[in-house]
Design a protein around this motif. Sequence first.
Motif, PDB file in Angstrom:
ATOM      1  N   VAL A  72      25.955  50.573  38.178  1.00 28.01           N
ATOM      2  CA  VAL A  72      25.556  51.467  37.089  1.00 28.01           C
ATOM      3  C   VAL A  72      26.105  52.870  37.348  1.00 28.01           C
ATOM      4  CG1 VAL A  72      23.574  52.581  36.003  1.00 28.01           C
ATOM      5  CG2 VAL A  72      23.528  50.132  36.433  1.00 28.01           C
ATOM      6  N   ALA A  73      26.151  53.248  38.635  1.00 28.49           N
ATOM      7  CA  ALA A  73      26.662  54.581  38.983  1.00 28.49           C
ATOM      8  C   ALA A  73      28.149  54.720  38.683  1.00 28.49           C
ATOM      9  CB  ALA A  73      26.401  54.866  40.454  1.00 28.49           C
ATOM     10  N   VAL A  74      28.857  53.580  38.604  1.00 27.77           N
ATOM     11  CA  VAL A  74      30.288  53.613  38.257  1.00 27.77           C
ATOM     12  C   VAL A  74      30.476  54.346  36.939  1.00 27.77           C
ATOM     13  CG1 VAL A  74      32.193  52.156  37.426  1.00 27.77           C
ATOM     14  CG2 VAL A  74      30.984  51.563  39.536  1.00 27.77           C
ATOM     15  N   GLU A  75      29.614  54.025  35.986  1.00 21.03           N
ATOM     16  CA  GLU A  75      29.684  54.627  34.658  1.00 21.03           C
ATOM     17  C   GLU A  75      29.470  56.144  34.738  1.00 21.03           C
ATOM     18  OE1 GLU A  75      27.545  53.693  30.438  1.00 21.03           O
ATOM     19  OE2 GLU A  75      26.337  53.782  32.248  1.00 21.03           O
ATOM     20  N   ASP A  76      28.466  56.558  35.515  1.00 24.94           N
ATOM     21  CA  ASP A  76      28.170  57.983  35.628  1.00 24.94           C
ATOM     22  C   ASP A  76      29.319  58.728  36.309  1.00 24.94           C
ATOM     23  OD1 ASP A  76      25.785  57.351  34.542  1.00 24.94           O
ATOM     24  OD2 ASP A  76      24.722  57.245  36.460  1.00 24.94           O
ATOM     25  N   ALA A  77      29.820  58.105  37.391  1.00 26.52           N
ATOM     26  CA  ALA A  77      30.890  58.763  38.140  1.00 26.52           C
ATOM     27  C   ALA A  77      32.160  58.874  37.311  1.00 26.52           C
ATOM     28  CB  ALA A  77      31.168  57.978  39.416  1.00 26.52           C
ATOM     29  N   ALA A  78      32.334  57.917  36.392  1.00 25.45           N
ATOM     30  CA  ALA A  78      33.580  57.911  35.604  1.00 25.45           C
ATOM     31  C   ALA A  78      33.560  58.934  34.489  1.00 25.45           C
ATOM     32  CB  ALA A  78      33.822  56.517  35.048  1.00 25.45           C
ATOM     33  N   GLY A  79      32.426  59.575  34.254  1.00 27.76           N
ATOM     34  CA  GLY A  79      32.421  60.667  33.292  1.00 27.76           C
ATOM     35  C   GLY A  79      31.772  60.376  31.966  1.00 27.76           C
ATOM     36  N   ALA A  80      30.937  59.350  31.895  1.00 27.47           N
ATOM     37  CA  ALA A  80      30.233  59.104  30.643  1.00 27.47           C
ATOM     38  C   ALA A  80      29.302  60.264  30.327  1.00 27.47           C
ATOM     39  CB  ALA A  80      29.432  57.818  30.747  1.00 27.47           C
TER      40      ALA A  80
ATOM     41  N   ALA B  33      33.998  44.630  46.809  1.00 34.08           N
ATOM     42  CA  ALA B  33      34.976  44.014  45.896  1.00 34.08           C
ATOM     43  C   ALA B  33      34.425  43.963  44.470  1.00 34.08           C
ATOM     44  CB  ALA B  33      35.320  42.606  46.386  1.00 34.08           C
ATOM     45  N   THR B  34      33.143  43.635  44.346  1.00 29.16           N
ATOM     46  CA  THR B  34      32.512  43.584  43.023  1.00 29.16           C
ATOM     47  C   THR B  34      32.507  44.966  42.389  1.00 29.16           C
ATOM     48  OG1 THR B  34      31.080  41.853  43.910  1.00 29.16           O
ATOM     49  CG2 THR B  34      30.452  42.800  41.795  1.00 29.16           C
ATOM     50  N   GLN B  35      32.221  45.971  43.211  1.00 27.08           N
ATOM     51  CA  GLN B  35      32.188  47.344  42.689  1.00 27.08           C
ATOM     52  C   GLN B  35      33.579  47.759  42.210  1.00 27.08           C
ATOM     53  OE1 GLN B  35      30.454  50.094  45.438  1.00 27.08           O
ATOM     54  NE2 GLN B  35      30.486  51.790  44.006  1.00 27.08           N
ATOM     55  N   GLU B  36      34.602  47.393  42.969  1.00 27.54           N
ATOM     56  CA  GLU B  36      35.978  47.714  42.555  1.00 27.54           C
ATOM     57  C   GLU B  36      36.301  47.050  41.215  1.00 27.54           C
ATOM     58  OE1 GLU B  36      38.447  49.647  43.694  1.00 27.54           O
ATOM     59  OE2 GLU B  36      36.995  50.457  45.104  1.00 27.54           O
ATOM     60  N   ALA B  37      35.879  45.785  41.097  1.00 29.27           N
ATOM     61  CA  ALA B  37      36.174  45.043  39.859  1.00 29.27           C
ATOM     62  C   ALA B  37      35.473  45.690  38.660  1.00 29.27           C
ATOM     63  CB  ALA B  37      35.746  43.586  40.014  1.00 29.27           C
ATOM     64  N   PHE B  38      34.229  46.098  38.845  1.00 29.87           N
ATOM     65  CA  PHE B  38      33.500  46.739  37.749  1.00 29.87           C
ATOM     66  C   PHE B  38      34.087  48.127  37.431  1.00 29.87           C
ATOM     67  CE2 PHE B  38      30.247  43.492  38.040  1.00 29.87           C
ATOM     68  CZ  PHE B  38      29.756  43.443  36.751  1.00 29.87           C
ATOM     69  N   THR B  39      34.551  48.830  38.464  1.00 28.81           N
ATOM     70  CA  THR B  39      35.193  50.129  38.217  1.00 28.81           C
ATOM     71  C   THR B  39      36.447  49.924  37.369  1.00 28.81           C
ATOM     72  OG1 THR B  39      34.407  50.901  40.366  1.00 28.81           O
ATOM     73  CG2 THR B  39      36.165  52.173  39.342  1.00 28.81           C
ATOM     74  N   SER B  40      37.189  48.897  37.706  1.00 27.22           N
ATOM     75  CA  SER B  40      38.395  48.577  36.941  1.00 27.22           C
ATOM     76  C   SER B  40      38.028  48.172  35.504  1.00 27.22           C
ATOM     77  CB  SER B  40      39.128  47.441  37.662  1.00 27.22           C
ATOM     78  OG  SER B  40      40.346  47.194  37.076  1.00 27.22           O
ATOM     79  N   LEU B  41      36.946  47.431  35.373  1.00 29.18           N
ATOM     80  CA  LEU B  41      36.478  47.037  34.039  1.00 29.18           C
ATOM     81  C   LEU B  41      36.130  48.285  33.217  1.00 29.18           C
ATOM     82  CD1 LEU B  41      35.437  44.889  31.975  1.00 29.18           C
ATOM     83  CD2 LEU B  41      33.233  45.015  33.133  1.00 29.18           C
ATOM     84  N   TRP B  42      35.459  49.228  33.865  1.00 33.70           N
ATOM     85  CA  TRP B  42      35.091  50.461  33.159  1.00 33.70           C
ATOM     86  C   TRP B  42      36.338  51.197  32.670  1.00 33.70           C
ATOM     87  CZ3 TRP B  42      31.537  53.300  30.858  1.00 33.70           C
ATOM     88  CH2 TRP B  42      31.804  54.656  30.665  1.00 33.70           C
ATOM     89  N   ARG B  43      37.345  51.269  33.544  1.00 33.78           N
ATOM     90  CA  ARG B  43      38.563  52.002  33.176  1.00 33.78           C
ATOM     91  C   ARG B  43      39.300  51.324  32.020  1.00 33.78           C
ATOM     92  NH1 ARG B  43      40.302  52.134  38.892  1.00 33.78           N
ATOM     93  NH2 ARG B  43      39.184  53.851  39.871  1.00 33.78           N
ATOM     94  N   HIS B  44      39.252  50.005  31.976  1.00 30.87           N
ATOM     95  CA  HIS B  44      40.031  49.275  30.960  1.00 30.87           C
ATOM     96  C   HIS B  44      39.179  48.798  29.791  1.00 30.87           C
ATOM     97  CE1 HIS B  44      42.540  48.932  34.633  1.00 30.87           C
ATOM     98  NE2 HIS B  44      43.520  49.047  33.774  1.00 30.87           N
ATOM     99  N   ARG B  45      37.937  49.275  29.721  1.00 32.26           N
ATOM    100  CA  ARG B  45      36.996  48.699  28.756  1.00 32.26           C
ATOM    101  C   ARG B  45      37.471  48.779  27.312  1.00 32.26           C
ATOM    102  NH1 ARG B  45      35.882  53.646  30.066  1.00 32.26           N
ATOM    103  NH2 ARG B  45      34.934  55.123  28.610  1.00 32.26           N
ATOM    104  N   GLU B  46      38.234  49.835  26.978  1.00 36.80           N
ATOM    105  CA  GLU B  46      38.669  50.002  25.583  1.00 36.80           C
ATOM    106  C   GLU B  46      39.682  48.934  25.199  1.00 36.80           C
ATOM    107  OE1 GLU B  46      37.190  52.062  23.795  1.00 36.80           O
ATOM    108  OE2 GLU B  46      36.347  53.585  25.126  1.00 36.80           O
ATOM    109  N   ALA B  47      40.408  48.423  26.188  1.00 37.56           N
ATOM    110  CA  ALA B  47      41.507  47.500  25.887  1.00 37.56           C
ATOM    111  C   ALA B  47      41.079  46.032  25.957  1.00 37.56           C
ATOM    112  CB  ALA B  47      42.652  47.744  26.877  1.00 37.56           C
TER     113      ALA B  47
END
Lengths: 174, 161
Positions: A72-80, B33-47
């Motif tokens: 969940v923190a991924v979202e916050d850190a990414a700038g939402a 690894a899961t956190q990396e995958a979700f971070t990548s998902l966040w970055r590409h979520r629009e596509a």
Amino acid sequence: MNEFDEKLSDWELLLNQFLDQELDAAGISELERQAAEDADKAGELAQALQLRDALGAMPRLSAPRALRRKLVAVEDAAGARPGLGAWLWRAAAVACIPLLLIVVNSGGPAAPSDAEIRRGQQDLAIAFGYLNKAGRKTNIELGRTLGEAMLEPIGRNTLRSISLEINLEKEYLL
Amino acid sequence: MSKNYRQWVAQYQDEAWSLARFLLKDGSEAEDATQEAFTSLWRHREAIAEESVKAWLMKATRNECFDRLRRRRPQTELQESHSVEEGGPMTVLQQGQLATTLARAIASLGEPYRSLVVLRDVQQQSYEAVSETLNLSLSQVKVYLYRARKQLREQLVELKP
């Protein structure tokens, strides 16, 4: 998609469907009939039954709770939302205002007027307000991302060790 | 979109993490690894189309695991391929000796068999979802799954205590 010519035999298909639990009564009868006529197939069916039981006994693994907090923190850190960095930049910018006033005024010999001093005090109060808010935000972020333990990094062991006097003689003996 | 992301976390975190755990055989590394995958998902979520999110995430998790496995020393991986991690999935599975033996057998499978078994037999995903995640045709999934299960059946007989 890909050229892939390999196909399963009828028996292999039946076994796959059996393990997928997609075989109807007629399919199960056919599986049992073929197994009854062929010892190798009977052995395979027995192993498939064992595998099906083992798969049924496998518990579903759940992700640790701490992981969910991190995800969940991924979202916050990414700038939402305005991130910690943004808060710190704002605080730093406001904190610079009194400094700028001092620099600008240092060129002249005249002492600041009462109004200027009051203005400077107000600016300082605002700057410290921002810094306090940034500090609280930092604590919340630390707690969320690194766990509660990071909020008070200096524990009793650290305090005890820094309060001990260093025995230099012992150092020389080594 | 932010709301969607939280829904995806709630819906897919267990499956992504358990796949990573089976592939990496290390709990904390599986979390990373899961956190990396979700971070990548966040970055590409629009596509990413909503219906493809799960397959995309599982693919990203798997790729992240393979990157990590490649970075490990070959010797370490070789030793780990037949070992059972203390405190890992095996420990959790000790409620059933049969399940423990099976988890050990799954851990010793090569790729793509291990991923196939985890996605299809452990997580019970559909053939279509497995096919999309692993970039395999449906017929490939069926044939490879048959081979994987055959290896598992044979190993269960060998490993049975």
